[in-house]
Scaffold this motif. Structure first.
Motif, short mmCIF file in Angstrom:
data_model
loop_
_atom_site.label_atom_id
_atom_site.label_comp_id
_atom_site.label_asym_id
_atom_site.label_seq_id
_atom_site.Cartn_x
_atom_site.Cartn_y
_atom_site.Cartn_z
N ASP A 150 0.83 -1.22 0.00
CA ASP A 150 0.00 0.00 0.00
C ASP A 150 0.86 1.26 0.00
OD1 ASP A 150 -2.21 -1.57 -0.05
OD2 ASP A 150 -3.00 -0.99 1.92
N SER A 151 2.01 1.19 -0.65
CA SER A 151 2.85 2.37 -0.80
C SER A 151 3.43 2.40 -2.21
CB SER A 151 3.97 2.35 0.24
OG SER A 151 4.93 3.35 -0.06
N GLU A 152 3.27 3.55 -2.89
CA GLU A 152 3.82 3.74 -4.23
C GLU A 152 4.69 5.00 -4.21
OE1 GLU A 152 0.95 3.87 -7.36
OE2 GLU A 152 -0.35 2.34 -6.45
N PHE A 153 5.57 5.13 -5.17
CA PHE A 153 6.27 6.41 -5.37
C PHE A 153 6.58 6.54 -6.85
CE2 PHE A 153 9.92 9.41 -5.09
CZ PHE A 153 9.19 10.48 -4.58
N ALA A 154 5.89 7.46 -7.53
CA ALA A 154 6.03 7.63 -8.97
C ALA A 154 5.66 9.05 -9.33
CB ALA A 154 5.11 6.63 -9.71
N GLY A 155 5.93 9.43 -10.59
CA GLY A 155 5.50 10.73 -11.09
C GLY A 155 6.37 11.88 -10.63
N PHE A 156 7.54 11.56 -10.08
CA PHE A 156 8.45 12.60 -9.55
C PHE A 156 9.31 13.18 -10.68
CE2 PHE A 156 9.82 8.25 -8.53
CZ PHE A 156 10.95 8.13 -9.31
N ILE A 157 10.00 14.29 -10.40
CA ILE A 157 10.90 14.94 -11.37
C ILE A 157 11.99 13.95 -11.80
CG2 ILE A 157 12.72 16.70 -11.58
CD1 ILE A 157 11.15 18.38 -9.53
N ARG A 158 12.32 13.97 -13.07
CA ARG A 158 13.49 13.21 -13.55
C ARG A 158 14.45 14.20 -14.20
NH1 ARG A 158 12.06 7.89 -12.79
NH2 ARG A 158 14.28 7.51 -12.93
N ASP A 159 15.66 14.32 -13.64
CA ASP A 159 16.66 15.17 -14.29
C ASP A 159 17.89 14.32 -14.64
OD1 ASP A 159 18.13 14.84 -12.00
OD2 ASP A 159 18.06 16.94 -11.35
N ASP A 160 19.01 14.96 -14.95
CA ASP A 160 20.19 14.21 -15.41
C ASP A 160 20.72 13.25 -14.35
OD1 ASP A 160 20.01 15.60 -17.72
OD2 ASP A 160 21.68 16.97 -17.29
N TYR A 161 20.35 13.48 -13.09
CA TYR A 161 20.93 12.68 -12.00
C TYR A 161 19.96 11.67 -11.43
CZ TYR A 161 24.05 16.59 -12.52
OH TYR A 161 24.88 17.53 -13.05
N THR A 162 18.77 11.59 -12.01
CA THR A 162 17.76 10.69 -11.45
C THR A 162 17.95 9.28 -11.97
OG1 THR A 162 16.21 12.55 -11.39
CG2 THR A 162 15.27 10.34 -11.13
N THR A 163 18.12 8.36 -11.04
CA THR A 163 18.20 6.94 -11.41
C THR A 163 17.07 6.14 -10.78
OG1 THR A 163 19.63 6.47 -9.52
CG2 THR A 163 20.73 6.97 -11.61
N LEU A 164 16.38 6.74 -9.80
CA LEU A 164 15.34 6.01 -9.04
C LEU A 164 14.24 5.52 -9.97
CD1 LEU A 164 14.45 5.36 -6.06
CD2 LEU A 164 12.98 7.37 -6.22
N ALA A 165 13.93 4.23 -9.84
CA ALA A 165 12.82 3.67 -10.62
C ALA A 165 11.50 4.01 -9.94
CB ALA A 165 12.99 2.16 -10.72
N GLU A 166 10.47 4.19 -10.75
CA GLU A 166 9.14 4.37 -10.17
C GLU A 166 8.70 3.04 -9.59
OE1 GLU A 166 6.42 6.21 -12.89
OE2 GLU A 166 7.54 8.10 -12.79
N THR A 167 7.94 3.11 -8.52
CA THR A 167 7.45 1.86 -7.93
C THR A 167 5.97 1.96 -7.61
OG1 THR A 167 7.63 0.31 -6.09
CG2 THR A 167 8.23 2.57 -5.62
N SER A 168 5.26 0.87 -7.85
CA SER A 168 3.83 0.84 -7.52
C SER A 168 3.59 -0.03 -6.29
CB SER A 168 3.03 0.30 -8.70
OG SER A 168 3.50 -1.01 -9.00
N ASP A 169 4.66 -0.56 -5.72
CA ASP A 169 4.50 -1.37 -4.52
C ASP A 169 5.85 -1.43 -3.80
OD1 ASP A 169 3.60 -3.02 -2.53
OD2 ASP A 169 3.38 -4.81 -3.80
N ARG A 170 5.91 -0.75 -2.65
CA ARG A 170 7.16 -0.74 -1.90
C ARG A 170 6.86 -0.85 -0.42
NH1 ARG A 170 9.13 5.69 -1.50
NH2 ARG A 170 7.14 6.43 -0.66
#
Ligand SMILES: O=c1[nH]c(=O)c2[nH]c(=O)[nH]c2[nH]1
Length: 277
Positions: A150-170
């Motif tokens: 019941d925790s997601e993290f997606a739709g955030f800013i992506r710039d030249d330094y962003t490597t974080l994958a979006e997640t729909s279940d964490r």
């Protein structure tokens, strides 16, 4: 250019006091506190010349904590802090301000005189007395909570330094640090603490989270709804990251069932939730 003394205070930090109260039937109650006193006032002489005539020794402050625990008992951290702060400012002419910070380590009852420490939860209180102005804060720290879904993290800013994958279940995990100011010094400190703690837990577990920021607001809102007397709650929520361990190199399937609990660095989400009236 003259060099002068700026604001200063002094006191005994971290006096650990455990108060046992024995009932006639042999049942004991236990209160476990860490008390830090900081006094201010007419203390220029000791800093500039070493004349200590205005100084109440920090050793005396420690003894006062023990003596007051014995004489008066500990009704609540807030009430005990008020008792001490009022004593230091009213008994010594040279001491005009007192700040008392308290931590209470809760113990659960196992038997009439047996107890176990309640996890990492610490109840906190902070009392400030200066002249006729009295301020009391309550709070808690170390309330460690985890939702395994019941925790997601997606739709955030992506710039030249962003490597974080979006997640729909964490996994979403934190150790709640909360602080609230009481509108009056005669509030029911224990009832507010219990209601706020329960509201924090219920809101964390009951919120489907798209960010820890969203969960923070839900938790603060729940505290204000549960505690009508409070007008503000300040929250600090470390995002205790749990990273999936890839077990496929070991010939195992890729279902996310094993995680590395990273202790640092961690995201730190901070915010104050207020009543707008
Ligand atoms: O809930 C989150 N909020 C963030 O701001 C953030 N940033 C990040 O890297 N992970 C997360 N998770």
């Amino acid at each position: 250019m003259a060099i002068v003394l700026g604001p200063n205070r002094y006191g005994k930090a971290e006096t650990r006091v455990v108060r046992v109260t024995r009932a006639a039937d042999g049942t004991h109650a236990l209160t476990d506190l860490n008390v830090s006193v900081a006094l201010s006032g007419d203390l220029t002489d000791t800093h500039l010349t070493g004349d200590n005539a205005h100084v109440l020794p920090t050793d005396t402050q420690k003894n006062t904590v023990y003596a007051f625990a014995k004489q008066h008992g500990i009704a609540s951290p807030e009430a005990f802090g008020l008792l001490l702060a009022r004593h230091f400012t009213s008994s010594q002419e040279t001491i005009t301000g007192a700040r008392v910070d308290l931590e209470e380590y809760p113990w659960n009852r196992l038997g009439p005189h047996s107890f176990s420490r309640e996890g990492s939860l610490v109840r906190t209180a902070s009392v400030e007395v200066s002249g006729s102005a009295e301020t009391v804060f309550g709070g808690l720290t170390g309330l460690t909570l985890l939702n395994s879904t019941d925790s997601e993290f997606a739709g955030f800013i992506r710039d030249d330094y962003t490597t974080l994958a979006e997640t729909s279940d964490r996994i979403l995990a934190t150790a709640v640090d909360a602080r609230w100011r009481f509108p009056a010094v005669d509030a029911d400190f224990d009832a507010v603490f219990a209601a706020a703690r329960d509201a924090l837990i219920d809101a964390f577990t009951g919120t489907y989270s798209y960010s820890l920021q969203q969960t923070l607001f839900a938790m603060g809102k729940a505290v204000l709804e549960a505690c009508p007397d409070l007008s503000e709650v300040r929250l600090r929520l470390p995002n205790k990251h749990h990273f999936v361990v890839d077990c496929t190199p070991f010939g195992l399937d890729s279902a996310p069932e094993v995680f590395h609990a990273d202790d640092r660095p961690y995201g730190l989400i901070e915010g104050t939730v207020v009543r707008d009236d």
